[in-house]
Design a protein around this motif. Structure first.
Motif, mmCIF file in Angstrom:
data_model
loop_
_atom_site.group_PDB
_atom_site.id
_atom_site.type_symbol
_atom_site.label_atom_id
_atom_site.label_comp_id
_atom_site.label_asym_id
_atom_site.label_seq_id
_atom_site.Cartn_x
_atom_site.Cartn_y
_atom_site.Cartn_z
ATOM 1 N N GLU A 1 21.662 39.862 36.580
ATOM 2 C CA GLU A 1 21.096 38.753 37.351
ATOM 3 C C GLU A 1 21.355 38.873 38.847
ATOM 4 O OE1 GLU A 1 21.243 35.231 33.935
ATOM 5 O OE2 GLU A 1 22.636 35.148 35.623
ATOM 6 N N LEU A 2 22.479 39.483 39.238
ATOM 7 C CA LEU A 2 22.887 39.486 40.643
ATOM 8 C C LEU A 2 22.636 40.816 41.346
ATOM 9 C CD1 LEU A 2 26.235 37.490 40.286
ATOM 10 C CD2 LEU A 2 24.028 36.647 41.121
ATOM 11 N N LYS A 3 22.103 41.783 40.612
ATOM 12 C CA LYS A 3 21.880 43.100 41.199
ATOM 13 C C LYS A 3 20.988 43.014 42.431
ATOM 14 C CE LYS A 3 21.202 46.382 38.306
ATOM 15 N NZ LYS A 3 20.570 47.317 37.318
ATOM 16 N N LYS A 4 19.920 42.243 42.327
ATOM 17 C CA LYS A 4 18.966 42.165 43.450
ATOM 18 C C LYS A 4 19.578 41.465 44.660
ATOM 19 C CE LYS A 4 16.674 37.806 42.142
ATOM 20 N NZ LYS A 4 17.793 37.382 41.276
ATOM 21 N N ASP A 5 20.633 40.693 44.431
ATOM 22 C CA ASP A 5 21.302 39.980 45.531
ATOM 23 C C ASP A 5 22.452 40.781 46.120
ATOM 24 O OD1 ASP A 5 19.820 37.425 45.307
ATOM 25 O OD2 ASP A 5 20.800 37.299 43.351
ATOM 26 N N GLU A 6 22.672 41.984 45.586
ATOM 27 C CA GLU A 6 23.747 42.867 46.043
ATOM 28 C C GLU A 6 25.129 42.242 45.879
ATOM 29 O OE1 GLU A 6 22.700 45.597 49.473
ATOM 30 O OE2 GLU A 6 21.261 43.969 49.834
ATOM 31 N N VAL A 7 25.293 41.430 44.841
ATOM 32 C CA VAL A 7 26.605 40.911 44.466
ATOM 33 C C VAL A 7 27.163 41.831 43.387
ATOM 34 C CG1 VAL A 7 27.886 38.990 43.428
ATOM 35 C CG2 VAL A 7 25.998 38.533 45.023
ATOM 36 N N LYS A 8 28.314 42.414 43.639
ATOM 37 C CA LYS A 8 28.935 43.312 42.675
ATOM 38 C C LYS A 8 29.620 42.521 41.559
ATOM 39 C CE LYS A 8 29.957 47.027 45.992
ATOM 40 N NZ LYS A 8 31.009 47.942 46.510
ATOM 41 N N VAL A 9 29.584 43.055 40.369
ATOM 42 C CA VAL A 9 30.281 42.455 39.227
ATOM 43 C C VAL A 9 31.086 43.540 38.534
ATOM 44 C CG1 VAL A 9 30.081 41.163 37.065
ATOM 45 C CG2 VAL A 9 28.435 40.762 38.920
ATOM 46 N N SER A 10 32.382 43.308 38.410
ATOM 47 C CA SER A 10 33.269 44.281 37.782
ATOM 48 C C SER A 10 34.081 43.613 36.684
ATOM 49 C CB SER A 10 34.247 44.877 38.812
ATOM 50 O OG SER A 10 33.569 45.507 39.871
ATOM 51 N N THR A 11 34.409 44.388 35.656
ATOM 52 C CA THR A 11 35.291 43.912 34.598
ATOM 53 C C THR A 11 36.433 44.897 34.450
ATOM 54 O OG1 THR A 11 33.367 43.029 33.425
ATOM 55 C CG2 THR A 11 35.437 43.115 32.218
ATOM 56 N N LEU A 12 37.652 44.375 34.491
ATOM 57 C CA LEU A 12 38.831 45.205 34.292
ATOM 58 C C LEU A 12 39.445 44.866 32.936
ATOM 59 C CD1 LEU A 12 40.880 47.264 35.301
ATOM 60 C CD2 LEU A 12 42.097 45.392 36.438
ATOM 61 N N CYS A 13 39.672 45.894 32.130
ATOM 62 C CA CYS A 13 40.192 45.711 30.766
ATOM 63 C C CYS A 13 41.528 46.427 30.634
ATOM 64 C CB CYS A 13 39.202 46.252 29.745
ATOM 65 S SG CYS A 13 37.550 45.535 29.836
ATOM 66 N N PRO A 14 42.625 45.767 30.995
ATOM 67 C CA PRO A 14 43.932 46.418 30.869
ATOM 68 C C PRO A 14 44.520 46.279 29.471
ATOM 69 C CG PRO A 14 44.156 44.321 32.016
ATOM 70 C CD PRO A 14 42.701 44.470 31.660
ATOM 71 N N GLY A 15 45.399 47.222 29.136
ATOM 72 C CA GLY A 15 46.204 47.083 27.938
ATOM 73 C C GLY A 15 47.363 46.147 28.225
ATOM 74 N N SER A 16 48.431 46.260 27.465
ATOM 75 C CA SER A 16 49.566 45.345 27.646
ATOM 76 C C SER A 16 50.189 45.512 29.030
ATOM 77 C CB SER A 16 50.613 45.588 26.566
ATOM 78 O OG SER A 16 51.068 46.921 26.586
ATOM 79 N N ILE A 17 50.557 44.379 29.615
ATOM 80 C CA ILE A 17 51.139 44.339 30.957
ATOM 81 C C ILE A 17 52.517 43.684 30.870
ATOM 82 C CG2 ILE A 17 50.771 43.654 33.362
ATOM 83 C CD1 ILE A 17 47.837 43.148 32.665
ATOM 84 N N GLN A 18 53.411 44.091 31.718
ATOM 85 C CA GLN A 18 54.767 43.541 31.718
ATOM 86 C C GLN A 18 54.786 42.174 32.411
ATOM 87 O OE1 GLN A 18 57.761 46.449 32.968
ATOM 88 N NE2 GLN A 18 56.459 48.109 32.247
ATOM 89 N N THR A 19 54.265 41.169 31.712
ATOM 90 C CA THR A 19 54.224 39.805 32.224
ATOM 91 C C THR A 19 54.639 38.838 31.123
ATOM 92 O OG1 THR A 19 51.944 39.340 31.555
ATOM 93 C CG2 THR A 19 52.257 40.419 33.705
ATOM 94 N N GLU A 20 54.681 37.550 31.463
ATOM 95 C CA GLU A 20 55.051 36.519 30.495
ATOM 96 C C GLU A 20 54.042 36.406 29.356
ATOM 97 O OE1 GLU A 20 55.850 32.767 32.437
ATOM 98 O OE2 GLU A 20 56.664 33.791 34.194
#
Length: 233
Positions: A168-187
């Motif tokens: 939907e946003l390609k023509k507006d030059e808005v970038k869309v990214s998805t980051l899929c991390p594994g387990s992270i050392q957080t709460e």
């Protein structure tokens, strides 16, 4: 640190702890004004005290009025909005028949509805700035596992939302990214392994995404920790 984002404004949801806390600091250190959104007022105040470019804002992502206020605050306080990082998330784990309706609803409301609302209100401003949406998903948004029915469903849904936004946003030059991390050392992970990803490693990957060459889009990045050989199956 390079100040590549000096003229930019970012929103980070789930900013009061874990990855969101580290992301907020990384973006502020890189020059951006950062609206740090979360429910914990005390933790947000402590975070804001670490850098002058962090603006704390108590926000409940499941309420549309709160989310609209979050976006409006970014534009009112800084005059623009360039980056939206949908980081807030929670997980309840167990077999499908064991999950409560409340647990299911919480995951859908925070992990998916919250991202939808943030995008909904941010997109008109991101179109003006030719900005960037980064959705923090999970490896659990690409593969399923027993006990992850609700969590995986919410993260697969987030990936679908990202894919639609990309179109939907390609023509507006808005970038869309998805980051899929594994387990992270957080709460989020009660007992993370020593080799799990650090918040700093994940935050640096987000930095790479949002400071990439204008002609480059990282649509989906899957991050996994390097497992020591003796622990590999």
């Amino acid at each position: 640190m390079a100040d590549k984002l000096t003229s930019k404004t970012a929103i980070v949801t789930g900013a009061s702890k874990g990855l969101g806390h580290t992301l907020t600091q990384r973006l502020a250190q890189g020059g951006a004004w950062v609206i740090a959104a979360a429910r914990s007022e005390n933790r947000l105040k402590e975070l804001a005290a670490t850098h002058e470019k962090i603006i704390p804002l108590v926000t409940d992502l499941t309420h549309s009025n709160d989310v609209k206020r979050m976006v409006d605050t970014a534009v009112t306080e800084t005059g623009r909005l360039d980056i939206l990082i949908n980081n807030a998330g929670l997980g309840h784990f167990g077999r499908v028949e064991e999950l409560t309706e409340q647990q299911w609803d919480q995951m859908m409301d925070v992990n998916l509805k919250g991202a939808f609302l943030a995008c909904k209100f941010a997109i008109p401003h991101l179109i003006k700035s030719k900005g960037h949406i980064v959705n923090i998903s999970s490896v659990a948004g690409t593969v399923t596992f027993p006990g992850g029915g609700g969590y995986c469903a919410s993260k697969f849904g987030l990936q679908a939302l990202s894919d639609v936004l990309t179109q939907e946003l390609k023509k507006d030059e808005v970038k869309v990214s998805t980051l899929c991390p594994g387990s992270i050392q957080t709460e989020f992970f009660p007992d993370p392994r020593d080799h799990a990803l650090t918040p700093e490693q994940v935050a640096e990957t987000v930095w790479m995404m949002v400071t990439a060459d204008p002609g480059v889009i990282f649509n989906q990045v899957i991050m996994r920790p390097q497992v020591p050989p003796e622990l590999q199956k």
